[in-house]
Design a protein around this motif. Sequence first.
Motif, PDB file in Angstrom:
ATOM      1  N   UNK A   7       0.823  -1.108   0.161  1.00 45.44           N
ATOM      2  CA  UNK A   7      -0.031  -0.007   0.127  1.00 45.44           C
ATOM      3  C   UNK A   7       0.783   1.134  -0.057  1.00 45.44           C
ATOM      4  N   UNK A   8       0.257   2.266  -0.428  1.00 45.30           N
ATOM      5  CA  UNK A   8       0.659   3.521  -0.067  1.00 45.30           C
ATOM      6  C   UNK A   8      -0.248   4.383   0.668  1.00 45.30           C
ATOM      7  N   UNK A   9       0.190   5.454   1.292  1.00 45.76           N
ATOM      8  CA  UNK A   9      -0.734   6.294   2.104  1.00 45.76           C
ATOM      9  C   UNK A   9      -0.478   7.697   2.067  1.00 45.76           C
ATOM     10  N   UNK A  10      -1.209   8.324   2.395  1.00 48.01           N
ATOM     11  CA  UNK A  10      -1.094   9.893   2.577  1.00 48.01           C
ATOM     12  C   UNK A  10      -1.471  10.162   4.019  1.00 48.01           C
ATOM     13  N   UNK A  11      -0.704  10.686   4.860  1.00 52.87           N
ATOM     14  CA  UNK A  11      -0.943  11.009   6.470  1.00 52.87           C
ATOM     15  C   UNK A  11      -1.106  12.597   6.559  1.00 52.87           C
ATOM     16  N   UNK A  12      -2.052  12.943   7.115  1.00 56.04           N
ATOM     17  CA  UNK A  12      -2.388  14.240   7.425  1.00 56.04           C
ATOM     18  C   UNK A  12      -2.998  14.338   8.958  1.00 56.04           C
ATOM     19  N   UNK A  13      -2.694  15.609   9.568  1.00 59.13           N
ATOM     20  CA  UNK A  13      -3.250  15.805  10.865  1.00 59.13           C
ATOM     21  C   UNK A  13      -4.691  15.974  11.091  1.00 59.13           C
ATOM     22  N   UNK A  14      -5.406  16.637  10.319  1.00 53.22           N
ATOM     23  CA  UNK A  14      -6.706  16.786  10.363  1.00 53.22           C
ATOM     24  C   UNK A  14      -7.586  16.245   9.380  1.00 53.22           C
ATOM     25  N   UNK A  15      -8.821  16.139   9.916  1.00 53.04           N
ATOM     26  CA  UNK A  15      -9.613  15.331   8.962  1.00 53.04           C
ATOM     27  C   UNK A  15     -10.112  16.201   7.753  1.00 53.04           C
TER      28      UNK A  15
END
Length: 92
Positions: A7-15
Amino acid sequence: MSNKIKCSHILVSKQSEALAIMEKLKSGEKFGKLAKELSIDSGSAKKNGNLGYFTKGMMVKPFEDAAFKLQVGEVSEPIKSEFGYHIIKRFG
């Protein structure tokens, strides 16, 4: 079901950030480009979000549960974990 997936992912702090990224993906922007530009996971962001292959027990539970439910090529809705909000794309 395979016991090893990629998998790949994009991680961010806010919804709200995750939802904005979902809109960009739906409008045709490339997952890898957005991961490189917007993900706060600096290790995977350099590789277009690529996390490589992993098995059950290697990732935090909410991420793992979502990732293993995806079909190859499918992108998840934002998934909340202790690290923030993940958008996951399964490759293999």
